[in-house]
Design an enzyme around this catalytic site. Structure first.
Site, PDB file in Angstrom:
ATOM      1  N   HIS A 118       0.878  -1.173   0.000  1.00 29.89           N
ATOM      2  CA  HIS A 118       0.000   0.000   0.000  1.00 29.89           C
ATOM      3  C   HIS A 118       0.912   1.219   0.000  1.00 29.89           C
ATOM      4  CE1 HIS A 118       0.958  -0.599   4.191  1.00 29.89           C
ATOM      5  NE2 HIS A 118       0.331   0.501   4.586  1.00 29.89           N
ATOM      6  N   ASP A 175       0.240  -4.386   5.890  1.00 27.46           N
ATOM      7  CA  ASP A 175      -0.376  -3.814   7.096  1.00 27.46           C
ATOM      8  C   ASP A 175      -1.835  -4.229   7.145  1.00 27.46           C
ATOM      9  OD1 ASP A 175       2.032  -2.589   7.468  1.00 27.46           O
ATOM     10  OD2 ASP A 175       1.221  -0.555   7.666  1.00 27.46           O
ATOM     11  N   ASP A 177       5.410   5.268   5.212  1.00 30.48           N
ATOM     12  CA  ASP A 177       6.487   4.461   5.809  1.00 30.48           C
ATOM     13  C   ASP A 177       6.820   3.216   4.981  1.00 30.48           C
ATOM     14  OD1 ASP A 177       3.837   3.745   6.861  1.00 30.48           O
ATOM     15  OD2 ASP A 177       4.877   2.226   8.040  1.00 30.48           O
TER      16      ASP A 177
HETATM   17 ZN   LIG Z   1       0.054   1.209   6.681  1.00 32.14          ZN
END
Ligand SMILES: [Zn+2]
Length: 324
Positions: free
Chosen positions: A84, A198, A88
């Site tokens: 995604h 994530d 970060d």
């Molecule tokens: Zn994320």
């Protein structure tokens, strides 16, 4: 080496690549941290070598430096996959792209496989570096092809299938605002590695990771006091995976090895988190470490990080275009 044979540009000095590459799938946990500023756990990035191909998943902070420290032939790493577009997971790309080109002489485009929005991010990145892209062409010796991108935006399904290596993207649940978000499975010669990206606990991971060789999964933990007192912590944890959820994932999917990365902690130690993940589960679960390596074959071998490589020995000789 045979007389007259050209010297390899890079010579990996670790013991790890002495293992015949046709027998192992090789994983480098380059960066295992959260967006926090830890230098012991840099930004999220995972490198896999299978069937002679290098596959890089996410490029968090210091991806380039971690590859350098591991002795990776950086210009050969050109297939990059994004789970995604949270910052970060991508903020290491500008350095990998530009320094990999004009310092390390990458001569091939970077191929980016990412969700919708990846092309827009790349367009913006080229604009961000418009000055350097313009001036370095006039006097640098690096190959022009090395500063190009090839972008493939994907949906669910197979996103890469070459030389017997298959990468499949699957949807994960990183909250309603962060969509689409993906995990990946990497399959080669009957071996399967699953990267969660994530996510909180979700069907995609539960289905893909069932019986896999290695599950590399994110983890987030907070003390009970912190959760009770802090709404922001509760909100963040709702789009990540708690130790108890991770315990459930392990029990349901039974990977041969589970490695926890993207480690986010709020007033709790990583060892408390690991203890809660392992509770009553008999399988192997470990905290990933930056520069940890894993060989996946008939046996799974985990190699703890060795001392980082340093010095100038990865700078290639200038054998490219003349300056004239
Ligand atoms: Zn994320």
């Amino acid at each position: 080496m045979q007389p007259g044979a050209s010297m390899p540009t890079y010579e990996y000095q670790g013991v790890h690549l002495e293992a015949p590459p046709e027998e192992h799938l090789h994983i480098w946990l380059l960066g295992t941290g959260s967006p926090s500023l830890s230098v012991s756990r840099h930004g999220i990035a995972t490198l896999i070598r299978a069937g002679g191909r290098w596959l890089l998943f996410d490029t968090g902070r210091a991806t380039l430096q971690r590859m350098y420290e591991c002795g990776i032939p950086i210009p050969e790493v050109t297939d990059i996959f994004y789970t995604h577009l949270h910052s970060d997971h991508i903020c290491g790309l500008p350095d990998l792209w530009m320094t990999g080109w004009f310092v390390l002489h990458r001569a091939r485009p970077l191929k980016l496989y990412g969700p919708e929005g990846t092309q827009r991010a790349v367009d913006g990145l080229r604009e961000f570096h418009h000055f350097d892209l313009s001036v370095r062409r006039k006097y640098e010796t690096a190959e022009p092809a090395g500063q190009a991108f090839q972008v493939a935006e994907f949906g669910e399904g197979v996103v890469f299938d070459e030389d017997g290596v298959r990468v499949t993207a699957f949807r994960v649940d990183h909250g309603p605002a962060v969509t689409p978000a993906y995990g990946f499975s990497v399959e080669w010669k009957g071996r399967k590695v699953v990267l969660s990206g994530d996510t909180t606990i979700c069907d995609g991971v539960l289905q893909q990771a069932a019986g896999c060789d290695v599950l590399i999964h994110e983890i987030a933990g907070a003390s009970h006091q912190q959760l009770a007192a802090n709404q922001i912590t509760r909100r963040i944890l709702s789009i990540h995976t708690s130790p108890e959820q991770m315990n459930q994932i392990c029990r349901q999917t039974q990977p041969r090895l589970t490695l926890l990365n993207h480690i986010s902690l709020w007033r709790i130690t990583q060892y408390d988190v690991l203890r809660r993940v392992r509770a009553g589960y008999g399988g192997d679960v470990e905290l990933a470490l930056d520069r940890m390596e894993v060989l996946v074959g008939e046996h799974i071998t985990v190699l703890p990080p060795g001392p980082p490589r340093s010095g100038q020995d990865l700078i290639v000789e200038d054998t490219h275009r003349s300056n004239s």
